[in-house]
Design a protein around this motif. Structure first.
Motif, PDB file in Angstrom:
ATOM      1  N   VAL A  29       0.870  -1.314   0.014  1.00 55.25           N
ATOM      2  CA  VAL A  29       0.058  -0.091   0.008  1.00 55.25           C
ATOM      3  C   VAL A  29       0.871   1.090  -0.019  1.00 55.25           C
ATOM      4  O   VAL A  29       2.018   1.100   0.444  1.00 55.25           O
ATOM      5  CB  VAL A  29      -1.115  -0.149   1.035  1.00 55.25           C
ATOM      6  N   LEU A  30       0.188   2.304  -0.578  1.00 59.12           N
ATOM      7  CA  LEU A  30       1.158   3.517  -0.612  1.00 59.12           C
ATOM      8  C   LEU A  30       0.312   4.400   0.451  1.00 59.12           C
ATOM      9  O   LEU A  30      -1.066   4.508   0.189  1.00 59.12           O
ATOM     10  CB  LEU A  30       1.182   4.282  -1.969  1.00 59.12           C
ATOM     11  N   LEU A  31       0.910   5.062   1.319  1.00 57.21           N
ATOM     12  CA  LEU A  31       0.638   6.137   2.144  1.00 57.21           C
ATOM     13  C   LEU A  31       0.846   7.309   2.067  1.00 57.21           C
ATOM     14  O   LEU A  31       2.182   7.626   1.936  1.00 57.21           O
ATOM     15  CB  LEU A  31       1.042   5.649   3.816  1.00 57.21           C
ATOM     16  N   THR A  32      -0.133   8.200   1.961  1.00 55.05           N
ATOM     17  CA  THR A  32      -0.013   9.624   1.908  1.00 55.05           C
ATOM     18  C   THR A  32      -0.138  10.304   3.053  1.00 55.05           C
ATOM     19  O   THR A  32      -1.048   9.924   4.028  1.00 55.05           O
ATOM     20  CB  THR A  32      -0.940  10.194   0.853  1.00 55.05           C
ATOM     21  N   THR A  33       0.634  11.219   3.771  1.00 57.83           N
ATOM     22  CA  THR A  33       0.332  11.820   5.073  1.00 57.83           C
ATOM     23  C   THR A  33       0.844  13.272   4.938  1.00 57.83           C
ATOM     24  O   THR A  33       1.590  13.559   3.806  1.00 57.83           O
ATOM     25  CB  THR A  33       1.364  11.159   6.230  1.00 57.83           C
ATOM     26  N   GLU A  34       0.604  14.123   5.705  1.00 54.77           N
ATOM     27  CA  GLU A  34       1.113  15.580   5.583  1.00 54.77           C
ATOM     28  C   GLU A  34       2.143  15.679   6.609  1.00 54.77           C
ATOM     29  O   GLU A  34       2.384  15.683   7.704  1.00 54.77           O
ATOM     30  CB  GLU A  34      -0.294  16.360   6.156  1.00 54.77           C
ATOM     31  N   ASN A  35       3.229  16.591   5.817  1.00 52.11           N
ATOM     32  CA  ASN A  35       4.231  17.232   6.506  1.00 52.11           C
ATOM     33  C   ASN A  35       4.034  18.223   7.298  1.00 52.11           C
ATOM     34  O   ASN A  35       2.853  18.862   7.239  1.00 52.11           O
ATOM     35  CB  ASN A  35       5.371  17.382   5.530  1.00 52.11           C
ATOM     36  N   ALA A  36       4.879  18.580   8.373  1.00 51.35           N
ATOM     37  CA  ALA A  36       4.746  19.720   9.277  1.00 51.35           C
ATOM     38  C   ALA A  36       4.593  21.231   8.383  1.00 51.35           C
ATOM     39  O   ALA A  36       4.054  22.142   8.827  1.00 51.35           O
ATOM     40  CB  ALA A  36       5.832  20.094  10.012  1.00 51.35           C
ATOM     41  N   ASP A  37       5.212  21.246   7.027  1.00 57.92           N
ATOM     42  CA  ASP A  37       5.211  22.480   6.354  1.00 57.92           C
ATOM     43  C   ASP A  37       3.860  22.632   5.511  1.00 57.92           C
ATOM     44  O   ASP A  37       3.704  23.236   4.619  1.00 57.92           O
ATOM     45  CB  ASP A  37       6.298  22.734   5.568  1.00 57.92           C
ATOM     46  N   GLY A  38       3.103  21.361   5.447  1.00 56.12           N
ATOM     47  CA  GLY A  38       1.661  21.580   4.651  1.00 56.12           C
ATOM     48  C   GLY A  38       2.063  20.828   3.417  1.00 56.12           C
ATOM     49  O   GLY A  38       0.948  20.608   2.616  1.00 56.12           O
ATOM     50  N   THR A  39       3.148  20.273   3.024  1.00 54.24           N
ATOM     51  CA  THR A  39       3.206  19.534   1.964  1.00 54.24           C
ATOM     52  C   THR A  39       3.060  18.093   2.345  1.00 54.24           C
ATOM     53  O   THR A  39       2.721  17.796   3.358  1.00 54.24           O
ATOM     54  CB  THR A  39       4.876  19.522   1.566  1.00 54.24           C
ATOM     55  N   GLY A  52     -12.831  -5.060   9.299  1.00 53.78           N
ATOM     56  CA  GLY A  52     -14.078  -4.415   9.221  1.00 53.78           C
ATOM     57  C   GLY A  52     -13.852  -3.242   8.623  1.00 53.78           C
ATOM     58  O   GLY A  52     -13.085  -3.190   7.474  1.00 53.78           O
ATOM     59  N   GLN A  53     -13.791  -2.004   9.362  1.00 59.09           N
ATOM     60  CA  GLN A  53     -13.483  -0.518   8.470  1.00 59.09           C
ATOM     61  C   GLN A  53     -12.252  -0.016   9.205  1.00 59.09           C
ATOM     62  O   GLN A  53     -12.029   1.154   9.113  1.00 59.09           O
ATOM     63  CB  GLN A  53     -14.672   0.347   8.741  1.00 59.09           C
ATOM     64  N   VAL A  54     -11.394  -0.952   9.731  1.00 54.36           N
ATOM     65  CA  VAL A  54     -10.075  -0.457  10.068  1.00 54.36           C
ATOM     66  C   VAL A  54      -8.944  -0.867   9.528  1.00 54.36           C
ATOM     67  O   VAL A  54      -8.877  -2.421   9.242  1.00 54.36           O
ATOM     68  CB  VAL A  54     -10.051  -0.816  11.827  1.00 54.36           C
ATOM     69  N   VAL A  55      -7.913  -0.439   9.091  1.00 56.14           N
ATOM     70  CA  VAL A  55      -6.794  -1.060   8.435  1.00 56.14           C
ATOM     71  C   VAL A  55      -5.658  -0.594   9.470  1.00 56.14           C
ATOM     72  O   VAL A  55      -5.336   0.413  10.072  1.00 56.14           O
ATOM     73  CB  VAL A  55      -6.528  -0.167   6.994  1.00 56.14           C
ATOM     74  N   VAL A  56      -4.832  -1.796   9.823  1.00 62.11           N
ATOM     75  CA  VAL A  56      -3.660  -2.105  10.495  1.00 62.11           C
ATOM     76  C   VAL A  56      -2.492  -2.052   9.721  1.00 62.11           C
ATOM     77  O   VAL A  56      -2.254  -2.616   8.779  1.00 62.11           O
ATOM     78  CB  VAL A  56      -3.728  -3.235  11.496  1.00 62.11           C
ATOM     79  N   LEU A  57      -1.687  -0.991  10.084  1.00 58.46           N
ATOM     80  CA  LEU A  57      -0.509  -0.590   9.327  1.00 58.46           C
ATOM     81  C   LEU A  57       0.913  -0.847  10.231  1.00 58.46           C
ATOM     82  O   LEU A  57       0.882  -0.503  11.423  1.00 58.46           O
ATOM     83  CB  LEU A  57      -0.383   0.693   8.741  1.00 58.46           C
ATOM     84  N   GLY A  58       1.868  -1.557   9.591  1.00 60.56           N
ATOM     85  CA  GLY A  58       3.285  -1.495  10.430  1.00 60.56           C
ATOM     86  C   GLY A  58       4.006  -0.623   9.647  1.00 60.56           C
ATOM     87  O   GLY A  58       4.259  -0.516   8.337  1.00 60.56           O
ATOM     88  N   LEU A  59       4.845   0.310  10.453  1.00 58.71           N
ATOM     89  CA  LEU A  59       5.768   1.401   9.874  1.00 58.71           C
ATOM     90  C   LEU A  59       7.084   1.167  10.436  1.00 58.71           C
ATOM     91  O   LEU A  59       7.327   0.625  11.783  1.00 58.71           O
ATOM     92  CB  LEU A  59       5.140   2.846  10.111  1.00 58.71           C
ATOM     93  N   GLY A  60       8.139   1.618   9.892  1.00 62.92           N
ATOM     94  CA  GLY A  60       9.322   1.637  10.489  1.00 62.92           C
ATOM     95  C   GLY A  60       9.197   3.010  11.407  1.00 62.92           C
ATOM     96  O   GLY A  60       8.449   3.931  11.428  1.00 62.92           O
ATOM     97  N   ARG A  61       9.749   2.975  12.578  1.00 61.71           N
ATOM     98  CA  ARG A  61      10.002   3.865  13.808  1.00 61.71           C
ATOM     99  C   ARG A  61      10.257   5.112  13.389  1.00 61.71           C
ATOM    100  O   ARG A  61       9.921   6.080  14.041  1.00 61.71           O
ATOM    101  CB  ARG A  61      10.489   3.352  15.029  1.00 61.71           C
ATOM    102  N   HIS A  62      11.195   5.211  12.423  1.00 61.93           N
ATOM    103  CA  HIS A  62      12.020   6.558  12.544  1.00 61.93           C
ATOM    104  C   HIS A  62      11.717   7.115  11.023  1.00 61.93           C
ATOM    105  O   HIS A  62      12.369   8.131  10.571  1.00 61.93           O
ATOM    106  CB  HIS A  62      13.409   6.157  12.570  1.00 61.93           C
ATOM    107  N   GLY A  63      10.738   6.778  10.083  1.00 66.15           N
ATOM    108  CA  GLY A  63      10.575   7.295   9.132  1.00 66.15           C
ATOM    109  C   GLY A  63       9.409   8.581   9.258  1.00 66.15           C
ATOM    110  O   GLY A  63       8.835   8.878  10.219  1.00 66.15           O
ATOM    111  N   ASN A  68       4.655  11.746  11.044  1.00 69.68           N
ATOM    112  CA  ASN A  68       3.468  12.764  10.571  1.00 69.68           C
ATOM    113  C   ASN A  68       2.167  12.238  11.053  1.00 69.68           C
ATOM    114  O   ASN A  68       1.430  13.093  11.621  1.00 69.68           O
ATOM    115  CB  ASN A  68       3.379  12.498   8.890  1.00 69.68           C
ATOM    116  N   LEU A  69       1.959  10.944  11.279  1.00 69.21           N
ATOM    117  CA  LEU A  69       0.888  10.581  11.837  1.00 69.21           C
ATOM    118  C   LEU A  69       0.591  10.826  13.340  1.00 69.21           C
ATOM    119  O   LEU A  69      -0.438  11.018  13.888  1.00 69.21           O
ATOM    120  CB  LEU A  69       0.679   9.037  11.440  1.00 69.21           C
TER     121      LEU A  69
END
Length: 229
Positions: A29-39, A52-63, A68-69
């Motif tokens: 999956v490709l995740l789009t999130t918002e940076n602190a500067d609005g980009t 159900g209507q929840v998606v569980v995601l595993g991410l690197g801790r330092h990315g 952002n999230l």
């Protein structure tokens, strides 16, 4: 009458192994999130599953995505198809966090505009600020409701509530809200190799869409020969 067990199941000798990774066939999956500067940041991950209507995601801790999230919980989860694997791989070589540049096994390169670098286009979302990936056949607008670490403390586990689903109309069963399984093939990450789906083998008894192709012919044959036994 009980049937004898398949002989192959009694003759296989398993080996105890210690693989370096456990990506045993999971969707990208490709995740789009918002940076602190609005980009916006765009990142591929290969640890995602839905309940159900929840998606569980595993991410690197330092990315950048996790950072952002933690501050801005809105996101979009876009699902690429197999033919887009090369663009996904290009994204995997980039980082949206300057401090992470040059780190990791790929020595990731800092790139503030990942959409353009990967050859994707940003598409405005309806309920969240981060954009969708226009080329992806399925897109989920969502909001992170819980962000925490895994049991080992090595990764982030994100629970995202889905707010709105967008689908290419060619994927839908006509006149319904259902995705046609034979029309949709996710991009699968299998031990760090990319795959698509093969032909349908069968379908679950709780499925709300009928089987197709060879699976449909098999199902029809079972019904004709007596149905459920």
């Amino acid at each position: 009458m009980e049937t004898a067990p398949h002989p192959a199941r009694n003759t296989v000798s398993h080996l105890a192994i210690t693989p370096s990774i456990l990506y045993f066939g999971t969707p990208v999956v490709l995740l789009t999130t918002e940076n602190a500067d609005g980009t916006f940041n765009l990142a591929p991950i290969s640890s995602a599953w839905a309940l159900g209507q929840v998606v569980v995601l595993g991410l690197g801790r330092h990315g950048q995505t996790g950072a952002n999230l933690a501050a801005r919980p809105e996101l979009v989860i876009s699902l690429p198809e197999p033919g887009q694997w090369a663009a996904v791989e290009r994204l995997g070589e980039l980082t949206g966090r300057p401090a992470a540049a040059g780190r990791g096994p790929r020595r990731a390169r800092y790139e503030p505009d990942k959409f353009t670098a990967a050859g994707f286009r940003a598409q405005t979302s309806h309920t969240v600020r981060p954009p969708r990936v226009a080329e992806c056949p399925i897109q989920l607008e969502a909001r992170a409701v819980r962000v925490g670490t895994d049991a080992a403390g090595d990764f982030l586990i994100v629970e995202a509530g889905v707010l709105k689903v967008h689908a290419d109309p060619r994927l839908l069963v006509p006149g319904t809200q259902h995705i046609e399984p034979a029309a949709w093939s996710p991009l699968i990450y299998n031990f760090r190799h990319y795959f698509g789906l093969g032909p349908e083998l069968g379908h679950s008894g709780v499925s709300e869409t009928p089987p197709t192709g060879a699976a449909a012919r098999c199902a029809g044959g079972r019904k004709a020969s007596g149905g459920v036994r």
